[in-house]
Design an enzyme around this catalytic site. Sequence first.
Site, PDB file in Angstrom:
ATOM      1  N   CYS A  79       0.955  -1.454  -0.044  1.00 42.66           N
ATOM      2  CA  CYS A  79      -0.032   0.147   0.046  1.00 42.66           C
ATOM      3  C   CYS A  79       0.756   1.258   0.010  1.00 42.66           C
ATOM      4  CB  CYS A  79      -1.012  -0.122   1.393  1.00 42.66           C
ATOM      5  SG  CYS A  79      -1.668   1.498   1.513  1.00 42.66           S
ATOM      6  N   CYS A  82      -0.081   3.836   2.524  1.00 40.69           N
ATOM      7  CA  CYS A  82       0.398   3.416   3.848  1.00 40.69           C
ATOM      8  C   CYS A  82       1.870   4.143   4.096  1.00 40.69           C
ATOM      9  CB  CYS A  82       0.318   2.133   3.983  1.00 40.69           C
ATOM     10  SG  CYS A  82      -1.400   1.309   3.922  1.00 40.69           S
TER      11      CYS A  82
END
Length: 323
Positions: A79, A82
């Site tokens: 991600c 993230c």
Amino acid sequence: MQPRNMSMNGVVDLAAVKAAGEAKAKAEQARAQAARQGGGGAVPPSALVIDVDEAGFERDILQRSTEVPVVIDFWAEWCEPCKQLGPLLERLAVEYNGRFVLAKIDVDANQMLMQQFGIQGIPAVFAVVAGQALPLFQGAAPEAQIRQTLDQLIQVGEERFGLTGIAIEPGAEGPEAAAPAQPAGPYDALLEAAVRALDANDFGGAIQAYKNVLVDDPGNTEAKLGLAQAELLSRVQGMDPQTVRKNAADDPADVPAQLAAADLDLVGGHVEDAFGRLVETVRRTAGEDRDTARVRLLELFEVIGPDDPRVTKARAALARVLF
């Protein structure tokens, strides 16, 4: 993905639904118990950011949230947002100096927790305050907005639940500043003495022997398992199974009767029955009765072991009724 749910308005609604006064009282009781057991001491800044998995969720998040708000960052290695949000949250956790703890959960390795929180996309950020879970935001967000959300979360924790944070060890800069870990053991003699006591049905002696190990080595797996088993056998000693089961069947609201029946279920090999009975008791009760049933269920988890699939399944059921 655009950030959403940046407002803390949901906290007030959730607290009302979950009975804020009751949660505050439970948090105060948990803090008092931790103080009696020698907990609540200062920690290094490195303890403000922790990796949490399904097995440690109860201890590292739910129990910790009775002392300090716990912010949960659901993330994954693949991600990209993230990778931007995670370091920012870690920096803020240290900057806020113990007013909240950041728990990082890898969704790829902990998909059950992801499902339980109803997460549709990551990064997703939640908080747990005095055992109560609430969403904060999803997706990357500007630092100013995150700070505002954290400030509101901390204010709610202080005003509604009396959570003033945890003390930070002066001068500690991280893992390097912590005292080096000392090798544990050996505890073979104490463990063998505990086993001999169990074989002789001296459950009090076995309990004390295991506790002696855990005083010096709290993480000793063999001693933790042995202590849980010895305490269980001590509780069922002298029980009349027929009477215990009749009492539990006659009054499902009688928490001590359900605890006793669950102990008998486990000793008799009916593991899932024992877990199911206590999960249902947690669902049906509130306040001190609910916490008593929850703690007993966690004790029975220790008897079976955290890697057993029946424990994993029961933990998921417990999380559903708690939230």
